[in-house]
Write a protein that holds these residues in place. Structure first.
Motif, PDB file in Angstrom:
ATOM      1  N   TYR A   1       0.824  -1.217   0.000  1.00  8.06           N
ATOM      2  CA  TYR A   1       0.000   0.000   0.000  1.00  8.06           C
ATOM      3  C   TYR A   1       0.859   1.269   0.000  1.00  8.06           C
ATOM      4  CZ  TYR A   1      -4.124  -2.866   1.064  1.00  8.06           C
ATOM      5  OH  TYR A   1      -5.150  -3.773   1.022  1.00  8.06           O
ATOM      6  N   GLY A   2       2.140   1.123  -0.216  1.00  8.92           N
ATOM      7  CA  GLY A   2       3.025   2.293  -0.256  1.00  8.92           C
ATOM      8  C   GLY A   2       3.079   3.031   1.064  1.00  8.92           C
ATOM      9  N   GLN A   3       3.094   2.269   2.151  1.00  7.31           N
ATOM     10  CA  GLN A   3       3.054   2.923   3.472  1.00  7.31           C
ATOM     11  C   GLN A   3       4.441   3.369   3.936  1.00  7.31           C
ATOM     12  OE1 GLN A   3       0.814   0.275   6.054  1.00  7.31           O
ATOM     13  NE2 GLN A   3      -1.121   0.908   5.133  1.00  7.31           N
ATOM     14  N   TYR A  24     -13.033   4.084   4.574  1.00 11.73           N
ATOM     15  CA  TYR A  24     -12.048   3.008   4.367  1.00 11.73           C
ATOM     16  C   TYR A  24     -12.281   2.333   3.016  1.00 11.73           C
ATOM     17  CZ  TYR A  24     -10.741   4.057   9.075  1.00 11.73           C
ATOM     18  OH  TYR A  24     -10.308   4.737  10.192  1.00 11.73           O
ATOM     19  N   GLU A  25     -11.933   3.067   1.964  1.00 10.80           N
ATOM     20  CA  GLU A  25     -12.109   2.557   0.599  1.00 10.80           C
ATOM     21  C   GLU A  25     -10.956   3.048  -0.277  1.00 10.80           C
ATOM     22  OE1 GLU A  25     -15.968   3.670  -0.894  1.00 10.80           O
ATOM     23  OE2 GLU A  25     -16.974   2.787   0.846  1.00 10.80           O
ATOM     24  N   ASP A  26     -10.843   2.439  -1.439  1.00 10.60           N
ATOM     25  CA  ASP A  26      -9.807   2.815  -2.397  1.00 10.60           C
ATOM     26  C   ASP A  26     -10.136   4.191  -2.994  1.00 10.60           C
ATOM     27  OD1 ASP A  26      -8.158   3.063  -4.644  1.00 10.60           O
ATOM     28  OD2 ASP A  26      -8.189   0.906  -5.046  1.00 10.60           O
ATOM     29  N   ASN A  32       0.222  12.662   1.351  1.00  7.74           N
ATOM     30  CA  ASN A  32       1.508  11.996   1.209  1.00  7.74           C
ATOM     31  C   ASN A  32       1.156  10.736   0.418  1.00  7.74           C
ATOM     32  OD1 ASN A  32       3.910  10.648   1.544  1.00  7.74           O
ATOM     33  ND2 ASN A  32       3.665  10.329   3.743  1.00  7.74           N
ATOM     34  N   VAL A  33       1.372  10.838  -0.868  1.00  6.35           N
ATOM     35  CA  VAL A  33       0.802   9.889  -1.827  1.00  6.35           C
ATOM     36  C   VAL A  33       1.461   8.507  -1.742  1.00  6.35           C
ATOM     37  CG1 VAL A  33       0.811   9.467  -4.326  1.00  6.35           C
ATOM     38  CG2 VAL A  33       0.059  11.677  -3.448  1.00  6.35           C
ATOM     39  N   PRO A  34       0.641   7.423  -1.802  1.00  4.56           N
ATOM     40  CA  PRO A  34       1.243   6.098  -1.957  1.00  4.56           C
ATOM     41  C   PRO A  34       1.883   6.021  -3.344  1.00  4.56           C
ATOM     42  CG  PRO A  34      -1.167   5.971  -2.003  1.00  4.56           C
ATOM     43  CD  PRO A  34      -0.825   7.405  -1.763  1.00  4.56           C
ATOM     44  N   TYR A  72       2.998   3.978  -5.464  1.00  4.16           N
ATOM     45  CA  TYR A  72       2.679   3.062  -6.559  1.00  4.16           C
ATOM     46  C   TYR A  72       1.528   3.578  -7.425  1.00  4.16           C
ATOM     47  CZ  TYR A  72      -1.469   1.234  -4.106  1.00  4.16           C
ATOM     48  OH  TYR A  72      -2.694   1.122  -3.506  1.00  4.16           O
ATOM     49  N   ILE A  73       0.814   4.596  -6.935  1.00  2.96           N
ATOM     50  CA  ILE A  73      -0.265   5.141  -7.773  1.00  2.96           C
ATOM     51  C   ILE A  73      -0.136   6.664  -7.985  1.00  2.96           C
ATOM     52  CG2 ILE A  73      -2.120   3.435  -7.623  1.00  2.96           C
ATOM     53  CD1 ILE A  73      -3.190   4.971  -5.179  1.00  2.96           C
ATOM     54  N   THR A  74       1.100   7.159  -7.970  1.00  6.80           N
ATOM     55  CA  THR A  74       1.299   8.610  -8.147  1.00  6.80           C
ATOM     56  C   THR A  74       0.661   9.124  -9.449  1.00  6.80           C
ATOM     57  OG1 THR A  74       3.395   8.463  -6.974  1.00  6.80           O
ATOM     58  CG2 THR A  74       3.045  10.444  -8.270  1.00  6.80           C
ATOM     59  N   PHE A 129       5.446   6.381   6.451  1.00  9.15           N
ATOM     60  CA  PHE A 129       4.772   7.367   7.304  1.00  9.15           C
ATOM     61  C   PHE A 129       5.688   8.538   7.666  1.00  9.15           C
ATOM     62  CE2 PHE A 129       2.758   3.202   8.276  1.00  9.15           C
ATOM     63  CZ  PHE A 129       1.499   3.492   7.774  1.00  9.15           C
ATOM     64  N   LEU A 130       5.045   9.654   7.977  1.00  6.20           N
ATOM     65  CA  LEU A 130       5.770  10.850   8.407  1.00  6.20           C
ATOM     66  C   LEU A 130       5.523  11.061   9.899  1.00  6.20           C
ATOM     67  CD1 LEU A 130       4.719  13.362   5.613  1.00  6.20           C
ATOM     68  CD2 LEU A 130       7.036  12.541   6.024  1.00  6.20           C
ATOM     69  N   ARG A 131       6.468  11.691  10.580  1.00  9.55           N
ATOM     70  CA  ARG A 131       6.133  12.080  11.960  1.00  9.55           C
ATOM     71  C   ARG A 131       6.722  13.422  12.369  1.00  9.55           C
ATOM     72  NH1 ARG A 131       8.427   6.729  14.766  1.00  9.55           N
ATOM     73  NH2 ARG A 131      10.114   6.473  13.296  1.00  9.55           N
TER      74      ARG A 131
HETATM   75  N1  SAM Z   1      -0.570  10.251   5.368  1.00 13.07           N
HETATM   76  C1  SAM Z   1       0.245   9.281   6.084  1.00 13.07           C
HETATM   77  C2  SAM Z   1       1.562   9.927   6.460  1.00 13.07           C
HETATM   78  O1  SAM Z   1       1.896  10.958   5.874  1.00 13.07           O
HETATM   79  O2  SAM Z   1       2.249   9.418   7.350  1.00 13.07           O
HETATM   80  C3  SAM Z   1       0.468   8.012   5.274  1.00 13.07           C
HETATM   81  C4  SAM Z   1       1.103   8.170   3.915  1.00 13.07           C
HETATM   82  S1  SAM Z   1       1.520   6.659   3.123  1.00 13.07           S
HETATM   83  C5  SAM Z   1       2.768   7.213   2.026  1.00 13.07           C
HETATM   84  C6  SAM Z   1       0.210   6.337   1.997  1.00 13.07           C
HETATM   85  C7  SAM Z   1      -1.110   5.923   2.601  1.00 13.07           C
HETATM   86  O3  SAM Z   1      -2.062   5.707   1.544  1.00 13.07           O
HETATM   87  C8  SAM Z   1      -1.090   4.625   3.400  1.00 13.07           C
HETATM   88  O4  SAM Z   1      -1.759   4.796   4.603  1.00 13.07           O
HETATM   89  C9  SAM Z   1      -1.802   3.611   2.506  1.00 13.07           C
HETATM   90  O5  SAM Z   1      -2.454   2.590   3.213  1.00 13.07           O
HETATM   91  C10 SAM Z   1      -2.802   4.511   1.784  1.00 13.07           C
HETATM   92  N2  SAM Z   1      -3.236   4.011   0.471  1.00 13.07           N
HETATM   93  C11 SAM Z   1      -2.552   3.268  -0.429  1.00 13.07           C
HETATM   94  N3  SAM Z   1      -3.265   3.040  -1.535  1.00 13.07           N
HETATM   95  C12 SAM Z   1      -4.445   3.678  -1.356  1.00 13.07           C
HETATM   96  C13 SAM Z   1      -5.627   3.816  -2.150  1.00 13.07           C
HETATM   97  N4  SAM Z   1      -5.698   3.265  -3.366  1.00 13.07           N
HETATM   98  N5  SAM Z   1      -6.668   4.510  -1.642  1.00 13.07           N
HETATM   99  C14 SAM Z   1      -6.583   5.073  -0.404  1.00 13.07           C
HETATM  100  N6  SAM Z   1      -5.503   4.975   0.382  1.00 13.07           N
HETATM  101  C15 SAM Z   1      -4.448   4.294  -0.071  1.00 13.07           C
END
Ligand code: SAM
Length: 262
Positions: free
Chosen positions: A9-11, A82-84, A102-104, A106-108, A13-15
């Motif tokens: 899911y391209g996770q 909680y959906e795509d 903060n975009v995942p 894999y789907i930029t 995270f930022l803190r």
């Molecule tokens: N916003 C958080 C941060 O900055 O710490 C998380 C950023 S992380 C790079 C990307 C987030 O997008 C993850 O939580 C991941 O589960 C979610 N994600 C991935 N694909 C997604 C999709 N198709 N639709 C919605 N959320 C998605």
């Protein structure tokens, strides 16, 4: 609460609170309707909800619910779905929408296209791979200038907000990042009909980067090369020019006077 980051899911995270605040402050979302793609563990979310009129988040990973629930409960203007994100019809969420994410990674590109296609979205502030950001904002003559740079710059005012090193994320990704700011233009440069021509000729111009513009257009449209040469000369362009040397303004000018069938 422990959450195991999911690569699929391209996770990442930022803190860093200062970085998060900077992104939110420079996104100009005060009293606006905001969409967040992928709230993750909510690092950006509460800063967004502090400023925005409303925040709607789309998170694909339901296992983040126990972490996000308390944040959702503490902000009446926040809703987490909680959906795509890619499956969403955003028209239900307002007609003046601002995306911060903060975009995942894999789907930029699909996300950027969805933002462009959704009329209701007016601006986007997106953390993306630095390399992609450089391409989006790049100018003629640069190695990274391509059809996506031209098309995006046609529809939007796009600039880099800030660079973000990879060590700011956990887990640490393999590449550096940047926040890109995308602001839609209110009035198009071209009529709908000319815009179609513009999109087609820009795409075909960059089809094969090593080839000249003449060769790319010859292959795309079967126009005799001598005709293309004459056409380019009439526009004060070198007939041997390559697509990456031509400015957005010149592509617009070309679309306006394009004399051939597509
Ligand atoms: N916003 C958080 C941060 O900055 O710490 C998380 C950023 S992380 C790079 C990307 C987030 O997008 C993850 O939580 C991941 O589960 C979610 N994600 C991935 N694909 C997604 C999709 N198709 N639709 C919605 N959320 C998605």
């Amino acid at each position: 609460m422990q959450h195991q980051a999911k690569k699929r899911y391209g996770q990442n995270f930022l803190r860093d609170k200062n970085l998060l605040k900077k992104i939110v402050n420079e996104s100009n979302i005060k009293d606006k309707d905001v969409i967040e793609v992928g709230p993750g563990q909510g690092a950006l979310t509460s800063f967004l909800a502090d400023q925005a009129k409303s925040v709607v988040c789309f998170e694909i990973d339901k296992s983040l619910k126990p972490i996000l629930n308390p944040i959702e409960l503490s902000y009446p203007n926040l809703k987490i779905i909680y959906e795509d994100f890619m499956d969403q019809d955003l028209t239900a969420f307002g007609d003046d929408l601002h995306v911060v994410a903060n975009v995942p990674y894999y789907i930029t590109t699909p996300i950027i296209f969805k933002l462009l296609e959704t009329k209701q979205i007016k601006t986007a502030s997106l953390m993306i791979q630095k390399e992609v950001c450089d391409r989006l904002v790049s100018k003629p003559g640069s190695k990274t200038y391509n059809s996506l740079s031209v098309v995006l710059q046609y529809f939007t005012n796009v600039y880099k907000m800030l660079d973000v090193k990879r060590h700011m994320f956990y887990p640490k990704p393999n590449v550096d990042s940047a926040v890109v700011r995308i602001e839609k233009r209110n009035t198009p440069f071209l009529s709908q009909e000319k815009e179609k021509i513009f999109l087609d000729i820009v795409k075909s111009a960059f089809k094969q980067k090593r080839k000249t513009l003449t060769n790319n257009w010859f292959e795309a449209y079967q126009i005799p090369k001598e005709d293309i040469h004459e056409f380019l000369i009439s526009l004060q362009l070198d007939p041997n020019i390559r697509a990456e040397k031509i400015t957005l303004e010149k592509y617009i000018e070309i679309a306006k006077v394009w004399p051939y069938d597509l």
